[in-house]
Design a protein around this motif. Structure first.
Motif, short mmCIF file in Angstrom:
data_model
loop_
_atom_site.label_atom_id
_atom_site.label_comp_id
_atom_site.label_asym_id
_atom_site.label_seq_id
_atom_site.Cartn_x
_atom_site.Cartn_y
_atom_site.Cartn_z
N LEU A 4 0.82 -1.21 0.00
CA LEU A 4 0.00 0.00 0.00
C LEU A 4 0.86 1.25 0.00
O LEU A 4 0.36 2.34 -0.27
CB LEU A 4 -0.94 0.01 1.21
N LYS A 5 2.14 1.13 0.29
CA LYS A 5 3.04 2.27 0.28
C LYS A 5 3.14 2.86 -1.13
O LYS A 5 3.32 4.06 -1.29
CB LYS A 5 4.42 1.83 0.78
N GLU A 6 3.01 2.01 -2.14
CA GLU A 6 3.15 2.45 -3.53
C GLU A 6 1.83 2.87 -4.16
O GLU A 6 1.80 3.35 -5.28
CB GLU A 6 3.76 1.33 -4.36
N ILE A 7 0.71 2.68 -3.45
CA ILE A 7 -0.59 3.08 -3.97
C ILE A 7 -0.93 4.44 -3.37
O ILE A 7 -0.91 4.62 -2.16
CB ILE A 7 -1.67 2.04 -3.66
N LEU A 8 -1.26 5.38 -4.25
CA LEU A 8 -1.42 6.76 -3.83
C LEU A 8 -2.82 7.29 -4.13
O LEU A 8 -3.43 6.94 -5.14
CB LEU A 8 -0.42 7.65 -4.57
N SER A 9 -3.27 8.13 -3.23
CA SER A 9 -4.48 8.91 -3.43
C SER A 9 -4.01 10.33 -3.72
O SER A 9 -3.20 10.88 -2.99
CB SER A 9 -5.35 8.87 -2.18
N VAL A 10 -4.54 10.90 -4.80
CA VAL A 10 -4.15 12.25 -5.21
C VAL A 10 -5.34 13.17 -4.99
O VAL A 10 -6.46 12.87 -5.44
CB VAL A 10 -3.70 12.28 -6.68
N SER A 11 -5.11 14.26 -4.31
CA SER A 11 -6.18 15.22 -4.04
C SER A 11 -6.83 15.67 -5.34
O SER A 11 -6.16 16.03 -6.30
CB SER A 11 -5.59 16.42 -3.30
N GLY A 12 -8.16 15.60 -5.37
CA GLY A 12 -8.90 16.04 -6.55
C GLY A 12 -9.11 14.96 -7.60
O GLY A 12 -9.77 15.20 -8.60
N GLU A 13 -8.55 13.78 -7.39
CA GLU A 13 -8.68 12.68 -8.35
C GLU A 13 -9.48 11.56 -7.71
O GLU A 13 -9.29 11.24 -6.54
CB GLU A 13 -7.31 12.15 -8.77
N SER A 14 -10.35 10.92 -8.48
CA SER A 14 -11.14 9.82 -7.93
C SER A 14 -10.41 8.49 -8.05
O SER A 14 -10.66 7.57 -7.28
CB SER A 14 -12.50 9.74 -8.61
N SER A 15 -9.53 8.37 -9.01
CA SER A 15 -8.79 7.13 -9.22
C SER A 15 -7.59 7.03 -8.28
O SER A 15 -7.06 8.04 -7.83
CB SER A 15 -8.29 7.07 -10.67
N LEU A 16 -7.19 5.82 -7.99
CA LEU A 16 -5.95 5.59 -7.24
C LEU A 16 -4.80 5.51 -8.23
O LEU A 16 -5.00 5.18 -9.41
CB LEU A 16 -6.04 4.29 -6.44
N PHE A 17 -3.59 5.76 -7.75
CA PHE A 17 -2.42 5.77 -8.61
C PHE A 17 -1.33 4.90 -8.01
O PHE A 17 -1.27 4.72 -6.79
CB PHE A 17 -1.88 7.20 -8.79
N LYS A 18 -0.46 4.41 -8.87
CA LYS A 18 0.71 3.65 -8.44
C LYS A 18 1.93 4.53 -8.65
O LYS A 18 2.08 5.17 -9.70
CB LYS A 18 0.84 2.37 -9.28
N LEU A 19 2.80 4.58 -7.65
CA LEU A 19 4.02 5.36 -7.75
C LEU A 19 4.97 4.65 -8.71
O LEU A 19 5.28 3.48 -8.54
CB LEU A 19 4.69 5.49 -6.37
N VAL A 20 5.41 5.37 -9.75
CA VAL A 20 6.33 4.81 -10.73
C VAL A 20 7.74 5.29 -10.44
O VAL A 20 8.68 4.50 -10.40
CB VAL A 20 5.92 5.19 -12.17
N SER A 21 7.87 6.60 -10.22
CA SER A 21 9.18 7.17 -10.00
C SER A 21 9.04 8.47 -9.23
O SER A 21 8.04 9.16 -9.32
CB SER A 21 9.87 7.44 -11.34
N GLN A 22 10.10 8.78 -8.51
CA GLN A 22 10.14 10.01 -7.74
C GLN A 22 11.36 10.80 -8.18
O GLN A 22 12.45 10.26 -8.27
CB GLN A 22 10.28 9.64 -6.26
N GLY A 23 11.15 12.06 -8.48
CA GLY A 23 12.27 12.88 -8.91
C GLY A 23 12.31 14.19 -8.17
O GLY A 23 11.56 14.43 -7.24
N ARG A 24 13.19 15.06 -8.62
CA ARG A 24 13.39 16.35 -7.98
C ARG A 24 12.16 17.25 -8.13
O ARG A 24 11.82 18.01 -7.24
CB ARG A 24 14.61 17.03 -8.59
#
Length: 182
Positions: A4-24
């Motif tokens: 669940l650490k890689e599954i994200l809820s984004v404010s304003g979005e109804s869908s869930l997201f998976k973290l692919v990459s993190q950058g600057r």
């Protein structure tokens, strides 16, 4: 097993997201429903589902535990429709978590949990990795300029309905006024 650490809820979005990459400059995420990738700026409010907990009368219960209880109750089938009435949602949630704090957990929070469960169920993503190193309620914040999640200090934070790592508490600063009256 899914983290669940890689599954994200984004404010304003109804869908869930998976973290692919993190950058600057932010995050690259992929919608679990459409598989479309998108960039989120570092200003976007993002919460890892692993860091969300539900208040009960005496403690906090990790979202993963609540989702597992819903899966057991529904025999891993879709849960109550998220468009159900608030009374139906509260009754369903009481059957899952009988001691949830009815004063701090609102119908809108229950609706989110049910919607997230139904999305994960539809994608056959209900098997979660056990959280051995963290206890529920210890929030981490996604720091967009680092390669890992770090604990976020939370001094003077008043408890919220659902712990949401992507939201910082609003702090009011005292306003100084200068004399000048007559």
């Amino acid at each position: 097993m899914q983290s669940l650490k890689e599954i994200l809820s984004v404010s304003g979005e109804s869908s869930l997201f998976k973290l692919v990459s993190q950058g600057r400059n932010g995050l690259i995420v992929e919608s679990l429903e459409t598989k479309k990738r998108t960039h989120l700026s570092s200003n976007t409010k993002v919460s890892s589902l692993k860091e969300i907990a539900i208040y009960t009368k005496d403690k906090e219960v990790a979202l993963s535990e609540v989702l597992t209880k819903i899966a057991e109750k529904t025999s891993r089938q879709p849960a109550l429709d998220a468009k159900a009435s608030p009374e139906q949602m509260k009754e369903f949630f009481l059957s899952i978590l009988p001691d949830y704090d009815t004063e701090r957990v609102y119908a809108s929070d229950i609706k989110k949990v049910i919607r997230w469960y139904n999305q994960l169920q539809a994608l056959n993503m209900l098997d979660f990795e056990p959280d051995k190193d963290d206890e529920p309620g210890v929030a981490d914040a996604l720091h967009h300029d680092d390669k890992q999640m770090k604990p976020k200090p939370q001094p003077f934070q008043k408890p919220t309905v659902m712990r949401d790592a992507g939201k910082a508490p609003a702090m009011k600063m005292p306003i100084k006024t200068t004399g000048g009256g007559s």
